[in-house]
Design a protein around this motif. Structure first.
Motif, mmCIF file in Angstrom:
data_model
loop_
_atom_site.group_PDB
_atom_site.id
_atom_site.type_symbol
_atom_site.label_atom_id
_atom_site.label_comp_id
_atom_site.label_asym_id
_atom_site.label_seq_id
_atom_site.Cartn_x
_atom_site.Cartn_y
_atom_site.Cartn_z
ATOM 1 N N PHE A 228 0.828 -1.207 0.000
ATOM 2 C CA PHE A 228 0.000 0.000 0.000
ATOM 3 C C PHE A 228 0.862 1.258 0.000
ATOM 4 C CE2 PHE A 228 -3.125 -2.918 2.277
ATOM 5 C CZ PHE A 228 -3.821 -3.195 1.114
ATOM 6 N N GLY A 229 1.985 1.202 0.680
ATOM 7 C CA GLY A 229 2.887 2.356 0.692
ATOM 8 C C GLY A 229 3.430 2.666 -0.681
ATOM 9 N N GLU A 230 3.779 1.626 -1.455
ATOM 10 C CA GLU A 230 4.262 1.845 -2.821
ATOM 11 C C GLU A 230 3.196 2.526 -3.668
ATOM 12 O OE1 GLU A 230 5.959 -0.660 -6.693
ATOM 13 O OE2 GLU A 230 4.788 -1.675 -5.149
ATOM 14 N N ALA A 231 1.949 2.074 -3.529
ATOM 15 C CA ALA A 231 0.861 2.668 -4.317
ATOM 16 C C ALA A 231 0.729 4.157 -4.014
ATOM 17 C CB ALA A 231 -0.444 1.946 -4.020
ATOM 18 N N MET A 232 0.774 4.515 -2.736
ATOM 19 C CA MET A 232 0.613 5.921 -2.371
ATOM 20 C C MET A 232 1.838 6.743 -2.760
ATOM 21 S SD MET A 232 -1.596 5.651 1.161
ATOM 22 C CE MET A 232 -1.428 3.914 1.583
ATOM 23 N N ALA A 233 3.033 6.127 -2.685
ATOM 24 C CA ALA A 233 4.233 6.835 -3.127
ATOM 25 C C ALA A 233 4.184 7.089 -4.627
ATOM 26 C CB ALA A 233 5.478 6.026 -2.760
ATOM 27 N N THR A 234 3.699 6.104 -5.382
ATOM 28 C CA THR A 234 3.574 6.274 -6.830
ATOM 29 C C THR A 234 2.644 7.436 -7.156
ATOM 30 O OG1 THR A 234 3.924 3.898 -7.177
ATOM 31 C CG2 THR A 234 2.904 5.135 -8.975
ATOM 32 N N ALA A 235 1.516 7.520 -6.443
ATOM 33 C CA ALA A 235 0.584 8.621 -6.665
ATOM 34 C C ALA A 235 1.192 9.957 -6.244
ATOM 35 C CB ALA A 235 -0.710 8.357 -5.908
ATOM 36 N N ARG A 236 1.911 9.963 -5.127
ATOM 37 C CA ARG A 236 2.540 11.207 -4.650
ATOM 38 C C ARG A 236 3.560 11.726 -5.657
ATOM 39 N NH1 ARG A 236 7.264 11.622 -2.385
ATOM 40 N NH2 ARG A 236 7.363 9.426 -1.741
ATOM 41 N N VAL A 237 4.399 10.833 -6.168
ATOM 42 C CA VAL A 237 5.465 11.241 -7.082
ATOM 43 C C VAL A 237 4.902 11.669 -8.440
ATOM 44 C CG1 VAL A 237 7.466 10.393 -8.379
ATOM 45 C CG2 VAL A 237 7.219 9.842 -5.946
ATOM 46 N N SER A 238 3.884 10.951 -8.911
ATOM 47 C CA SER A 238 3.367 11.194 -10.265
ATOM 48 C C SER A 238 2.255 12.232 -10.321
ATOM 49 C CB SER A 238 2.837 9.887 -10.847
ATOM 50 O OG SER A 238 1.696 9.436 -10.137
ATOM 51 N N MET A 264 -2.652 4.984 6.909
ATOM 52 C CA MET A 264 -1.730 5.408 5.851
ATOM 53 C C MET A 264 -2.464 6.241 4.797
ATOM 54 S SD MET A 264 0.363 1.818 5.425
ATOM 55 C CE MET A 264 1.313 2.327 3.994
ATOM 56 N N ILE A 265 -3.675 5.817 4.460
ATOM 57 C CA ILE A 265 -4.463 6.558 3.472
ATOM 58 C C ILE A 265 -4.805 7.945 4.005
ATOM 59 C CG2 ILE A 265 -6.734 6.669 2.375
ATOM 60 C CD1 ILE A 265 -6.573 3.668 1.954
ATOM 61 N N ASP A 266 -5.248 8.024 5.254
ATOM 62 C CA ASP A 266 -5.600 9.318 5.841
ATOM 63 C C ASP A 266 -4.395 10.254 5.851
ATOM 64 O OD1 ASP A 266 -8.218 8.599 6.237
ATOM 65 O OD2 ASP A 266 -7.936 8.003 8.335
ATOM 66 N N ARG A 267 -3.245 9.723 6.179
ATOM 67 C CA ARG A 267 -2.035 10.564 6.223
ATOM 68 C C ARG A 267 -1.671 11.048 4.815
ATOM 69 N NH1 ARG A 267 1.900 11.682 9.810
ATOM 70 N NH2 ARG A 267 3.935 12.302 8.981
ATOM 71 N N ALA A 268 -1.757 10.145 3.830
ATOM 72 C CA ALA A 268 -1.437 10.527 2.450
ATOM 73 C C ALA A 268 -2.394 11.619 1.963
ATOM 74 C CB ALA A 268 -1.502 9.306 1.541
ATOM 75 N N LYS A 269 -3.669 11.503 2.319
ATOM 76 C CA LYS A 269 -4.647 12.512 1.913
ATOM 77 C C LYS A 269 -4.321 13.873 2.545
ATOM 78 C CE LYS A 269 -8.982 11.183 2.003
ATOM 79 N NZ LYS A 269 -10.206 10.473 2.470
ATOM 80 N N ARG A 270 -3.891 13.856 3.813
ATOM 81 C CA ARG A 270 -3.514 15.122 4.466
ATOM 82 C C ARG A 270 -2.309 15.758 3.787
ATOM 83 N NH1 ARG A 270 -4.417 12.085 9.210
ATOM 84 N NH2 ARG A 270 -2.158 11.996 9.656
ATOM 85 N N GLN A 271 -1.490 14.928 3.152
ATOM 86 C CA GLN A 271 -0.306 15.428 2.456
ATOM 87 C C GLN A 271 -0.592 15.752 0.990
ATOM 88 O OE1 GLN A 271 2.256 12.088 3.323
ATOM 89 N NE2 GLN A 271 3.066 13.033 5.192
ATOM 90 N N GLY A 272 -1.875 15.710 0.603
ATOM 91 C CA GLY A 272 -2.245 16.153 -0.732
ATOM 92 C C GLY A 272 -2.408 15.071 -1.770
ATOM 93 N N VAL A 273 -2.286 13.795 -1.394
ATOM 94 C CA VAL A 273 -2.453 12.697 -2.358
ATOM 95 C C VAL A 273 -3.952 12.408 -2.507
ATOM 96 C CG1 VAL A 273 -1.932 10.284 -2.879
ATOM 97 C CG2 VAL A 273 -0.229 11.716 -1.711
ATOM 98 N N ASP A 274 -4.422 12.325 -3.743
ATOM 99 C CA ASP A 274 -5.817 11.993 -4.028
ATOM 100 C C ASP A 274 -5.929 10.471 -4.060
ATOM 101 O OD1 ASP A 274 -8.334 11.519 -5.055
ATOM 102 O OD2 ASP A 274 -8.228 13.089 -6.575
ATOM 103 N N VAL A 275 -6.373 9.880 -2.952
ATOM 104 C CA VAL A 275 -6.386 8.425 -2.829
ATOM 105 C C VAL A 275 -7.694 7.971 -2.213
ATOM 106 C CG1 VAL A 275 -5.093 8.594 -0.662
ATOM 107 C CG2 VAL A 275 -5.229 6.391 -1.827
ATOM 108 N N ALA A 276 -8.238 6.897 -2.749
ATOM 109 C CA ALA A 276 -9.425 6.239 -2.205
ATOM 110 C C ALA A 276 -9.252 4.744 -2.418
ATOM 111 C CB ALA A 276 -10.695 6.762 -2.865
ATOM 112 N N CYS A 277 -10.223 3.962 -1.951
ATOM 113 C CA CYS A 277 -10.098 2.509 -2.032
ATOM 114 C C CYS A 277 -11.461 1.891 -2.288
ATOM 115 C CB CYS A 277 -9.484 1.944 -0.752
ATOM 116 S SG CYS A 277 -10.491 2.227 0.733
ATOM 117 N N ASP A 278 -11.457 0.588 -2.481
ATOM 118 C CA ASP A 278 -12.707 -0.156 -2.607
ATOM 119 C C ASP A 278 -12.543 -1.525 -1.975
ATOM 120 O OD1 ASP A 278 -11.493 -1.765 -4.862
ATOM 121 O OD2 ASP A 278 -11.721 0.118 -5.939
ATOM 122 N N VAL A 279 -13.671 -2.199 -1.771
ATOM 123 C CA VAL A 279 -13.653 -3.463 -1.039
ATOM 124 C C VAL A 279 -14.655 -4.422 -1.675
ATOM 125 C CG1 VAL A 279 -15.428 -2.824 0.648
ATOM 126 C CG2 VAL A 279 -13.622 -4.393 1.329
#
Length: 531
Positions: A228-238, A264-279
């Motif tokens: 999950f960290g890689e996914a959020m890092a990829t979104a942050r960088v790109s 981790m998702i909440d923290r990434a969102k606070r840092q400006g990453v547009d991230v959501a999930c599904d189940v």
């Protein structure tokens, strides 16, 4: 003059707000009015008193790319209120391709001769779908794995810089031709070969086109935080908008994994990453049996795999794989793994690998590898099994987050014709109904209004669909009418191909796909293309 009025229903607009009793008027393909329409002229009026009236359900994550090309009526989906599907997930799409042969290799083994693959690029694939009667609207993502094959073929190595550029060109071209997003499947070959840097370079192109990046992450068990960290890092960088697919951790993950992932998702969102999930709304996980093999054992195509499985020494080496996709295998929990689809052994579908091993008087691992060998030709690629890998507590916890959509991760199917023996997941015929029945009505994890938002406006917003997912004047008339107290799923391990119940009417682009609980002959779905 309205074409039709749905009278007196409990109208949920899809926003999560509490419902109001109102009429919904339809003219052509769109909603013309909502309110008291008793004074309006209409060609027909349908009483829906006592029923919930909601936007048509949007399935944000499916693998129906080929099954819709074989039978576009999408019976399993329409019967449970789905009006829009998003295909091309987990890095696999029908295009682009180098040759028709590559398309045949990607096509499910249960569809021989059912699909005339008359496309190579992404736009041609969408044109092919648009030329078929469709029971649902279809938006398509382009898959990283498919682009990789189009550039590198079956090479078992990461792409070189110039090859990444060629992949980026195909990605951009596919988006320009109508792809609604970009997906990756990093737990599978060839996604497993991609480096984070390469993925970020590709996601930059998706970000520039403002389309969604959806990823099946590299790991969801012992290294879940790296995945999950890689996914959020990829979104942050790109700068890409990120959708983490089927987020629930698998067997082997620590007890705190779901809670930590949401943090981790909440923290990434606070840092400006547009991230959501599904189940996925059930605790069974499904995949191809081939995915259990180590990467080196999958190199060279199916005939090379067969040769390895037949060689006793190589087979034992395969069984010693320390990192199988399911850690249930390492733990020897074969009674929790069930055969779900087989062309060669229909009679074994629904039985656990422990039972099959006992019947055959062999180790369950050998039974699984033997089942692969018994599938003829390309059918080996599509031997499917399911495992009791997920946690009910994790699913409820994921749903507690406001940005978690609900998905099927399955195929649009029909219990007749070329698809009659096919199954994409245990809940393929009842995933949406089970969510509304089990998690909303029975468990009360969410209110009905909020549960419907997870199936309608939330996925529409993630996709960027401006005129679907909400009941509002001027929007397309994709509408599902159901009995909230009676809606139910009926699938089980022995018979997963049972339609859901409780759906009264389904309208797709203003036309009845279901009426009075029965499927009509109308297929008014459209292919949706990114602008």
């Amino acid at each position: 003059m309205l074409d039709k009025v749905l009278e007196g229903g409990l109208v949920f607009d899809g926003s999560g707000k509490e419902p109001v009793e109102a009429d919904v008027g339809v003219s052509g393909a769109r909603i013309a009015a909502i309110g008291d329409l008793s004074g309006n002229d209409s060609a027909e009026r349908i009483s829906v008193a006592g029923l919930a009236v909601a936007p048509g359900f949007i399935d944000l994550h499916t693998h129906s790319d080929f099954t819709l090309a074989a039978n576009g009526r999408a019976e399993s989906q329409v019967h449970q209120g789905v009006t829009t599907e998003v295909v091309g997930q987990c890095g696999v799409s029908c295009a682009p391709a180098r040759s028709r042969r590559d398309i045949e290799l990607m096509s499910p083994g249960f569809l021989p001769g059912a699909v005339d693959a008359d496309w190579l690029n992404f736009g041609e694939y969408l044109d092919h779908l648009a030329g078929k009667p469709l029971g649902v609207n279809v938006a398509a993502f382009v898959g990283h794995g498919t682009i990789h094959r189009a550039v590198l073929g079956d090479a078992l190595r990461p792409a070189r810089d110039e090859e990444v550029e060629a992949m980026a060109f195909l990605l951009e071209q596919s988006i320009e031709e109508g792809a609604y997003g970009f997906s990756s499947g990093l737990e599978y070959w060839p996604g497993s070969l991609a480096t984070p840097d390469q993925l970020a370079r590709l996601c930059e192109r998706a970000a520039a086109k403002d389309v969604l990046y959806a990823t099946h992450v590299r790991n969801r068990d012992i290294f879940y935080d790296l995945g999950f960290g890689e996914a959020m890092a990829t979104a942050r960088v790109s700068g890409a908008r990120l959708q983490i697919s089927h987020i629930q951790p698998k067997h082997g993950a620590p007890d705190h994994a779901m809670e930590h992932s949401l943090e981790m998702i909440d923290r990434a969102k606070r840092q400006g990453v547009d991230v959501a999930c599904d189940v996925i709304p059930h605790d069974w996980s499904h995949t191809r049996v081939l995915a259990i093999l180590p990467q080196w054992a999958q190199e060279g195509g199916l005939e090379a795999v067969r040769a390895r499985l037949k060689d006793r020494e190589t087979r034992e080496k395969i069984k010693r794989n320390p990192r199988p996709m399911w850690r249930l295998v390492i733990d020897g929990l074969w009674d929790e793994i069930v055969l779900m689809q087989s062309e060669a052994n229909h009679h074994l579908v629904g039985k656990s690998l422990a039972e099959i091993g006992s019947q055959r008087n062999c180790d369950p691992y050998d039974a699984a590898l033997d089942l692969l060998l018994e599938e003829e030709g390309e059918a080996m690629n599509h031997l499917m099994w399911t495992s009791h890998s997920f946690s009910e507590d994790d699913i409820r916890l994921a749903l507690s987050g406001t940005d978690c959509a609900v998905i099927s991760d399955t195929l649009a199917l029909a219990p007749y014709g070329c698809l009659k023996h096919s199954i994409g997941s245990l809940s393929g015929y009842g995933w949406a109904a089970r969510f509304l029945q089990h998690y909303v009505r029975d468990q009360k994890v969410l209110s009905l209004a909020e549960g419907l938002r997870r199936l309608t406006s939330l996925p529409a917003d993630r996709l960027g669909l401006k005129d679907r997912g909400r009941l509002a004047k001027g929007n397309f008339a994709d509408i599902t009418v159901f009995d909230a107290q009676a809606i139910a799923s009926h699938f089980d391990l022995e018979e997963p191909r049972r339609y859901a119940s409780g759906i009264a009417h389904v309208l797709v682009n203003g036309q009845f796909a279901m009426r009075d609980g029965a499927r009509t002959e109308t297929d008014s779905g459209q292919v949706l293309r990114s602008s």
